[in-house]
Design an enzyme around this catalytic site. Structure first.
Site, short mmCIF file in Angstrom:
data_model
loop_
_atom_site.label_atom_id
_atom_site.label_comp_id
_atom_site.label_asym_id
_atom_site.label_seq_id
_atom_site.Cartn_x
_atom_site.Cartn_y
_atom_site.Cartn_z
N GLU B 47 -49.34 48.07 20.43
CA GLU B 47 -48.67 47.18 19.49
C GLU B 47 -47.92 46.14 20.31
OE1 GLU B 47 -45.50 47.86 16.30
OE2 GLU B 47 -46.68 49.70 16.23
N ASP B 58 -35.47 46.03 12.81
CA ASP B 58 -35.30 46.61 14.13
C ASP B 58 -33.86 46.92 14.49
OD1 ASP B 58 -37.98 46.75 15.30
OD2 ASP B 58 -38.00 44.59 14.87
#
Lengths: 375, 261
Positions: B47, B58
């Site tokens: 990824e 995040d």
């Protein structure tokens, strides 16, 4: 999405309930101090050459000194209905944080306020007030350490503690249903103003001017006038050092459609799609996005969006203080500043209503940094 | 069949190991070295994070790597360059993870075309919910790539079905409510949630958010078909004394996880 669906469903249900309407009405009256007056600014009118006739909708007279509490009162009732015990909010200048901490104290709910570390320094008195009211103020050190990062951090908290926590958003921004909920709770400004105009002026105003950051006071005062197409609606954004300076918060004038904090609306970003830091002398207008309904109103042409610079806003702040004995918030001063500059485009007999969204004592530090306070 | 589909088809019995690297962190050259060594260490999919100024989903580690990459001047063009470079050396699927606004600014169609040509195999866009993602998914698939949508512990059965249906080959399961990060503990609720996903999803799924050790990876893969590891890698890179050291340490860490799966 779970949390947004839950919120949408609960809000749909609660807003129709008689008990909710009664509680909201009573708190707005006995706790916030509504209705706020419609005031004729006689000396400002005279200063503009005798017209247009300027009226202020006095949201500065609300408890905690701004329109923000109209929304926090509504949302905290919603939170109680949903059984949420913990409240979080983001704040820039501290006005929404203060209004949230206030209603949390009133209802005895745990309160966590996210505020950019830089804003905490710039707005120390509001931080002290929030702490006095029992809120925990968490400095946000990430990114630019201002309102957009405080909003991101509040959203991160919300997704983490979604089952126990209610997020009180402070403006008509964020994911659906927030822009709708905040609009509904702020529309009390416009409903009152409409009645007051009909009673005091015997007619609707020619124009309604409001400052636009996220845009909640503007949507609030305009909402009942959107279908009154003879009433001109003018939104004033913060031009900072000038709309072409690259240092402004004029999202609708200079931004492009983009995605941030769960909504698709005008946004200020660079060629790589990275969000650009806005600038305004007024912390409350310092947001890179704007409520999605404003994007719609701009594109449909119903509202004209204009701007005023830092310098013009500070001058209007001082002018209104001296002429009217009212110290307006720097945010609201942008709306006044635009009218001062464009008074000539109105006829003297016309009436113009300005949303005086808050009071300016919180801005004294900024004003004294700008030079001499006295003329 | 695209590379993600091949991996998801599960011709191999082992669980999938999916490391995440932010492109341009600590610098572009090191990202390439990290991804190559991850492939050598047995990664099944890599990824690659497209840096964004406001990475909402995040936690602090990936926020840090994203900001550092932006400070290094990384935009979508450098992301595509990195994919092209990596494609010369590795055959593992490369999936881009990032937020929608940079794609919008680049032009969705233009970007997806460029991505397909560069050798991108799939996309994870956390701020593009499945309800809004139909058009995007169609374009991604018509470019021969794979789109992964996210399920969370709070997702309703109806929404899980929708995500299952709209994810091309593989579903991304967020293990906990919240954002990416290390040092989270998984509870019996996590097990129950993953077990129920195993039953309700028709596609294979990888679990991410909070995987920080071989032990947690092993636990999650009792039900999940693989794990995504991001923040833990950022932490290793951040704490390493030099570039070479960080590549070595990341490779060793991924090797440990690979053996545990």
């Amino acid at each position: 999405m779970y949390a947004l669906d839950e919120l949408t469903q609960c809000y749909r249900k609660i807003k129709r309930q008689a008990a909710f309407k009664k509680d909201l009405k009573e708190l707005l009256s006995t706790y916030v101090g509504r209705p706020s007056p419609l005031y004729f600014a006689a000396r400002l009118t005279e200063h503009l050459g005798g017209g247009p006739r300027v009226y202020f909708k006095r949201e500065d007279l609300n408890h905690t000194g701004a329109h923000k509490i109209n929304n926090t009162i509504g949302q905290i009732l919603l939170a109680r209905y949903m059984g949420k015990k913990r409240i979080i909010a983001e704040t820039g200048a501290g006005q929404h944080g203060l209004a949230t901490a206030t209603v949390c104290a009133r209802f005895g709910l745990e309160c966590v306020i996210y505020m950019g570390a830089e804003d905490i320094e710039r707005q120390a008195p509001n931080v002290d007030k929030m702490r006095l009211l029992g809120a925990r103020v968490i400095p946000v050190e990430s990114g630019s350490q201002t309102l957009k990062d405080a909003t991101s951090e509040a959203l991160r908290d919300w997704v983490t503690n979604v089952r126990s926590t209610f997020y009180i958003i402070g403006s008509v921004v964020g994911p659906h249903p927030y822009p709708m909920i905040v609009r509904d709770f702020q529309a009390v400004i416009g409903r009152e103003a409409k009645n007051q105009c009909l009673k005091q002026l015997k007619r609707l105003p020619h124009a309604i001017i409001a400052c636009v950051g996220g845009g909640s006071n503007a949507i609030g005062i305009w909402e009942p006038f959107l279908h009154e197409t003879k009433v001109k609606l003018i939104g004033v954004e913060a031009a900072g050092y000038g709309v072409n300076s690259g240092r402004h918060a004029a999202t609708l004038m200079k931004g492009r459609p983009g995605v941030l904090h769960g909504s698709y609306s005008f946004l200020i970003y660079d060629h790589d799609g990275q969000i650009v830091l806005p600038h305004s002398v007024s912390a409350g207008l310092d947001y890179p996005g704007v409520g999605p309904q404003h994007s719609h109103l701009k594109q449909s042409g119903r509202v004209t969006y204009e701007s005023a610079t830092d310098k013009q806003a500070v001058a209007a702040f001082k002018l209104t203080s001296r002429l009217e004995g009212i110290i307006p918030a720097l945010e609201s001063s942008h709306a006044i500043a635009w009218l001062v500059k464009h008074a000539g485009s109105f006829r003297k007999s016309q009436t113009v209503l300005i949303c005086l969204s808050g009071r300016g004592d919180k801005d004294m530090g900024i004003i004294s940094d700008w030079g001499r306070i006295a003329p | 069949m695209n590379r993600v589909a091949e991996v998801a088809a599960g011709t191999r019995p082992e669980k999938l190991l999916v490391p995440f690297f932010t492109v341009g962190y600590p610098d572009l050259k090191t990202t390439i070295a990290l991804a190559r060594s991850a492939a050598d260490a047995g990664a099944d999919i890599i990824e690659l994070g497209m840096p964004f100024s406001d990475p909402l989903a995040d936690g602090p580690q990936i926020q840090h790597s994203s900001q550092a990459a932006l400070d290094n001047g990384i935009g979508l063009r450098s992301v595509l360059d990195s994919v092209r470079k990596l494609r010369r050396h590795v055959s593992v699927p490369l999936v881009l993870m990032g937020y929608y606004n940079p794609l919008l600014a680049y032009g969705e169609d233009r970007f997806l075309k460029a991505a397909a040509t560069a050798g991108v195999d799939g996309f994870i866009i956390p701020d593009l919910p499945v309800e809004e993602g139909a058009g995007f998914k169609t374009k991604v698939e018509s470019g021969g790539m794979s789109s992964l949508f996210l399920v969370a512990p709070t997702s309703s059965p109806q929404r899980i079905r929708m995500i299952d249906k709209n994810s091309t080959d593989l579903v991304y399961a967020v293990t906990v409510t919240g954002v990416t990060g290390v040092g989270r503990s998984f509870s019996a609720d996590t097990d129950r949630y993953l077990r129920s996903l195993k039953k309700s999803l028709s596609k294979r799924f990888v679990a991410g958010f909070g995987v920080s050790s071989a032990e947690s990876a092993r636990r999650l893969t009792r039900y999940a078909d693989g794990v995504v590891i991001g923040s833990a890698l950022v932490k290793i890179i951040r704490e390493a004394s030099n570039r070479k050291g960080c590549v070595r340490q990341v490779s060793r860490f991924l090797g440990d996880i690979r053996r545990a799966l």
